[in-house]
Design an enzyme around this catalytic site. Sequence first.
Site, PDB file in Angstrom:
ATOM      1  N   ASP A   1       9.425   2.372   1.747  1.00 40.83           N
ATOM      2  CA  ASP A   1       8.262   3.145   2.184  1.00 40.83           C
ATOM      3  C   ASP A   1       8.069   2.861   3.669  1.00 40.83           C
ATOM      4  O   ASP A   1       7.515   1.835   4.052  1.00 40.83           O
ATOM      5  CB  ASP A   1       7.026   2.763   1.364  1.00 40.83           C
TER       6      ASP A   1
ATOM      7  N   LYS B   1       2.998   9.844   8.884  1.00 41.52           N
ATOM      8  CA  LYS B   1       2.357   9.330  10.104  1.00 41.52           C
ATOM      9  C   LYS B   1       3.037   9.820  11.390  1.00 41.52           C
ATOM     10  O   LYS B   1       2.936  10.984  11.730  1.00 41.52           O
ATOM     11  CB  LYS B   1       2.284   7.810  10.033  1.00 41.52           C
TER      12      LYS B   1
ATOM     13  N   PHE C   1       0.865  -1.195   0.000  1.00 39.89           N
ATOM     14  CA  PHE C   1       0.000   0.000   0.000  1.00 39.89           C
ATOM     15  C   PHE C   1       0.892   1.233   0.000  1.00 39.89           C
ATOM     16  O   PHE C   1       1.797   1.358   0.824  1.00 39.89           O
ATOM     17  CB  PHE C   1      -0.923   0.022   1.229  1.00 39.89           C
TER      18      PHE C   1
HETATM   19  C1  PLP Z   1       3.191   2.259   3.641  1.00 39.30           C
HETATM   20  C2  PLP Z   1       2.282   3.416   3.377  1.00 39.30           C
HETATM   21  N1  PLP Z   1       2.569   4.268   2.386  1.00 39.30           N
HETATM   22  C3  PLP Z   1       1.785   5.325   2.113  1.00 39.30           C
HETATM   23  C4  PLP Z   1       0.637   5.580   2.838  1.00 39.30           C
HETATM   24  C5  PLP Z   1      -0.213   6.758   2.495  1.00 39.30           C
HETATM   25  O1  PLP Z   1      -0.153   7.716   3.510  1.00 39.30           O
HETATM   26  P1  PLP Z   1      -1.271   8.851   3.621  1.00 39.30           P
HETATM   27  O2  PLP Z   1      -2.537   8.161   3.989  1.00 39.30           O
HETATM   28  O3  PLP Z   1      -0.753   9.773   4.684  1.00 39.30           O
HETATM   29  O4  PLP Z   1      -1.348   9.507   2.274  1.00 39.30           O
HETATM   30  C6  PLP Z   1       0.288   4.723   3.898  1.00 39.30           C
HETATM   31  C7  PLP Z   1      -0.930   4.966   4.682  1.00 39.30           C
HETATM   32  O5  PLP Z   1      -1.437   4.143   5.395  1.00 39.30           O
HETATM   33  C8  PLP Z   1       1.128   3.607   4.174  1.00 39.30           C
HETATM   34  O6  PLP Z   1       0.840   2.744   5.161  1.00 39.30           O
END
Ligand code: PLP
Length: 294
Positions: free
Chosen positions: A238, A267, A137
């Site tokens: 990520d 986050k 994700f």
């Molecule tokens: C691994 C990862 N990347 C990107 C995102 C996207 O972040 P945002 O919801 O702040 O756009 C998330 C959100 O849960 C995530 O867990």
Amino acid sequence: MKNSAISERKNQSISRGVGMTTQIYADRAENSEIWDVEGRRYIDFSSGIAVVNTGHRHPKVIEAVKAQLDRFTHTCHQVVPYESYVRLAERLNGMLPGKFDKKTIFVTTGAEAVENAIKIARNATGRPAVIAFAGGFHGRTFMGMALTGKVVPYKVGFGAMPADVFHAPFPVALHGITVADSLAALDRLFKADVDPARVAAIIVEPVQGEGGFYEAPRDFMTALRKICDQHGMLLIADEVQTGFARTGKMFAMDHHEVAPDVTTMAKSLAGGFPLSAVTGRAEIMDAPSPGGLG
Ligand SMILES: Cc1ncc(COP(=O)(O)O)c(C=O)c1O
């Protein structure tokens, strides 16, 4: 106020596309507890999906925000910069794994950090393609969505996706996919779908979050590093969900023997306030020309 009454109003006023896990409306929160509008007290195991790793309203976070509100809220760093941006960049550059010079940019959300990491990787390598993993994700913006390895609910009905994004299976023992299976699939991808010389980066969550909390095995991460080095691709970790001690070390990549070239964070970087970052090798981060990032 009743949870059910607000829920009725929510159904009338908010798009159902914003899915919800509970119908408990928060009234206040402190450390690891939340009280709902009916006065019930809950232990919050979700932490806003890994956003408040230090607890709700950590006194140091609240104090810093209050102090900032008394000074200024926004000048636009590209117009009138401020020292705190530089200070936080210096701290991240010093904290992230990898014994090389690093630079950082700040943006607002996890998806935006991912978007920028891909922009930077493309610019630095002069290559267009990106490889991500099934079950991964990476956000809900167009590139984030394209990289995300789950059709339902993230992609269905939202096509067309940006081109040159490819997916390989993530090694998950529970699903019967070994590290060797994943690496063989990558090899097939390079034979059947995309010339590795056209690939800018491989993006990977060190622990898949949304995909089901699957750790990338150590030998898998080491193999990805090797493939990237062999073909001149960048390795992007990520760490939006895994960062800031969620896995017991400051970054999940601290559990591995190899370092990524670029890391995305969001986050718990700001404990509940909208801030995200991309940190990477200084020369890679400097590839885009002034104005290309912001
Ligand atoms: C691994 C990862 N990347 C990107 C995102 C996207 O972040 P945002 O919801 O702040 O756009 C998330 C959100 O849960 C995530 O867990």
